[in-house]
Write an enzyme that holds these catalytic residues in place. Structure first.
Site, PDB file in Angstrom:
ATOM      1  N   GLY A 123     -22.472  29.235   0.236  1.00  0.00           N
ATOM      2  CA  GLY A 123     -21.293  28.415   0.412  1.00  0.00           C
ATOM      3  C   GLY A 123     -20.018  29.165   0.058  1.00  0.00           C
ATOM      4  O   GLY A 123     -19.907  30.375   0.265  1.00  0.00           O
ATOM      5  N   SER A 124     -19.091  28.449  -0.512  1.00  0.00           N
ATOM      6  CA  SER A 124     -17.765  29.025  -0.747  1.00  0.00           C
ATOM      7  C   SER A 124     -17.728  30.099  -1.819  1.00  0.00           C
ATOM      8  O   SER A 124     -16.724  30.812  -1.939  1.00  0.00           O
ATOM      9  CB  SER A 124     -16.769  27.914  -1.099  1.00  0.00           C
ATOM     10  N   THR A 125     -18.792  30.256  -2.618  1.00  0.00           N
ATOM     11  CA  THR A 125     -18.790  31.369  -3.561  1.00  0.00           C
ATOM     12  C   THR A 125     -18.777  32.708  -2.809  1.00  0.00           C
ATOM     13  O   THR A 125     -18.334  33.717  -3.352  1.00  0.00           O
ATOM     14  CB  THR A 125     -20.002  31.317  -4.504  1.00  0.00           C
ATOM     15  N   PHE A 126     -19.250  32.701  -1.556  1.00  0.00           N
ATOM     16  CA  PHE A 126     -19.240  33.932  -0.757  1.00  0.00           C
ATOM     17  C   PHE A 126     -17.818  34.318  -0.363  1.00  0.00           C
ATOM     18  O   PHE A 126     -17.580  35.451   0.069  1.00  0.00           O
ATOM     19  CB  PHE A 126     -20.101  33.753   0.497  1.00  0.00           C
ATOM     20  N   LYS A 127     -16.872  33.410  -0.534  1.00  0.00           N
ATOM     21  CA  LYS A 127     -15.474  33.739  -0.215  1.00  0.00           C
ATOM     22  C   LYS A 127     -14.947  34.857  -1.111  1.00  0.00           C
ATOM     23  O   LYS A 127     -13.960  35.513  -0.760  1.00  0.00           O
ATOM     24  CB  LYS A 127     -14.605  32.488  -0.326  1.00  0.00           C
TER      25      LYS A 127
END
Length: 491
Positions: A215-219
């Protein structure tokens, strides 16, 4: 008469020679086959004829051995078994060994040649050394904090010391007691069937053996690729990102969970986790830089060991633009273990330098002589120090002003990134709540701990689940435990 005696003597000599030849054949030619024969129990009897060496946390054993008086004499015991099961694994007479019990079996069982007082000593004496000890890098307080904060939910925590790669906590819940698999009775077989058939899969080590959409942790990775490649040079410049964003080559529109994402700067988009900005940013950065940055952080590495094998995290290197847009926000086919995402946070905290994660500090003989020791080793420079500094700045703002406020630790500097990962058919599954972070005490020149948390079944309505609400408090508990630990100066 003398002739008959000579003939008898010669015949006896031939018989003796035949016996010697046969003995040599059995011991040299057939030894491997006989050793591997399932009917041969000599090795198993010898293996369990003495206590197994211990696995240590904070210098104290979390394992033991119990004398049963039976043929396979000593059975493995565990102190706080469910707490440390993702670290120790199990050692079972029926089902073998896993995790550290497997990776360090030679030391623990006493068969490692390095335990012998002299080279080839055991080959001559046919003796077995007492089992050695395995000292882990785990900080007991951090392990307990993670286990307690997860509260039995399906999830996992991995905590790493950024400057060295030492694994400070490795938790997977729900867990199980490895001692249930020690011994040979009917209860062991029943426990095996129950544990393997459980809906919650308690024997699955979610921290290192299961991959999730991050999810957004990959941002964090997407922002790193954009900054390192020069796709973004100013954190506060508008990004020319429409909201909603139409995925390239499709009619599919991507939306945001928050307002204010149209043309938002990278700083604002990171703080409030704007999907549209990061999806477009992944496409603008390009597949090559995105894949290369993911690789440098550790994705697509199938040979990672800590020393137990770690499942490979995955970033597809053959994406079209629409797929790349979704991958840039940690969806599509992107997958990561909690340990991998802790490594991402650790590299950012460590000036962009990625250290090899490891779980064993040293192995020793039963009386404390060092057999082998592990030290810090740099895998590679994942991102430039300048990019790491800007990412740390943005991660601090997530905690101080954005979606990660629940991870704030009083008196410490904390950076983080929330994530809510969709999954299942048509994204119908309960989203996974993620949080990655690092923390730095005021007295320390650099961050002391990096953490990744994933919660599978967060206790909230589907629409309200977020990494900031469900996973950030778990990360906070772990970071506080590490910063307060009396062991920290000796790590």
């Amino acid at each position: 008469m003398t002739r008959y005696i000579r003939h008898a003597s010669a015949f006896c000599a031939l018989l003796l020679l035949a016996l010697l030849v046969n003995a040599a054949r059995v011991q040299v030619v057939d030894s491997a086959a006989l050793d591997g024969n399932p009917a041969n129990r000599r090795d198993a009897i010898a293996r369990y004829a003495q206590p197994r060496g211990d696995i240590l946390v904070d210098g104290r054993p979390v394992t033991g051995s119990k004398d049963t008086g039976e043929q396979l004499r000593y059975e493995r015991t565990y102190h706080n078994g469910p707490l440390y099961a993702p670290v120790t694994g199990f050692a079972s007479q029926l089902y073998g060994t896993t995790f550290l019990e497997n990776a360090e079996d030679g030391v623990l069982s006493g068969t490692d040649p390095m335990l012998a007082p002299l080279p080839l000593w055991n080959d001559f004496t046919r003796a077995r050394n007492p089992g050695g000890k395995v000292e882990t890098t785990i900080v007991g307080a951090a392990q307990r904090a993670a286990y307690s904060a997860l509260g039995g939910k399906r999830g996992a925590v991995a905590a790493v010391e950024p400057a060295t790669g030492k694994i400070l906590a490795l938790v997977s819940t729900p867990s199980y007691d490895p001692e249930r698999l020690s011994g040979t009775g009917r209860s062991v077989a029943k426990a095996w069937t129950t544990l393997n058939g459980g809906r919650d899969k308690p024997m699955l080590n979610r921290a290192i053996r299961r991959t999730y959409p991050p999810g957004s942790t990959f941002k964090v990775v997407t922002a790193a690729a954009a900054l390192d490649s020069g796709a973004v040079t100013d954190l506060d410049a508008p990004t020319k990102s429409p909201a909603p964003y139409t995925l390239p080559g499709t009619n599919t529109k991507l939306n945001n969970e928050v307002e204010g994402c149209t043309d938002a700067s990278l700083r604002h988009a990171f703080k409030w986790s704007c999907n549209t900005v990061f999806a477009k940013l992944g496409v603008d950065t390009g597949l090559g830089p995105m894949a290369d940055t993911a690789r440098k952080f550790g994705f697509n590495d199938s040979g990672s060991r800590i020393p137990s094998p770690v499942s490979a995290s995955y970033f597809d290197t053959s994406l079209d633009k629409a797929q790349l847009a979704l991958s840039a926000i940690g969806q599509y086919e992107t997958r990561a273990t909690p340990l991998q995402m802790a490594m991402v946070a650790a590299a950012v905290a460590n000036g962009g330098s990625l250290k090899t994660p490891y779980l064993v500090e040293r192995t020793t003989t039963d009386d404390g002589d060092v057999v082998a020791a592990t030290g810090p080793r740099t895998v590679r420079q994942a991102i430039s120090p300048g990019t790491a500094a800007r990412l740390r700045e943005m991660m601090r703002e997530v905690v101080e002003k954005g979606t990660g406020a629940n991870a704030a630790v009083p008196g410490a500097t904390v950076g983080g990134k929330t994530g809510t990962a969709q999954h299942g058919i048509d994204n119908a599954g309960t989203p996974y709540a993620w949080f990655v972070s690092w923390a730095q005490s005021p007295k320390d020149p650099e961050p002391s701990v990096a953490v990744a948390v994933v919660v599978e079944n967060a206790s909230a309505d589907r629409g309200d689940i977020s990494g900031g609400g469900s996973a950030a408090p778990v990360a906070k508990a772990v970071m506080e435990a590490v910063l307060k630990s009396p062991r920290r100066d000796g790590l």
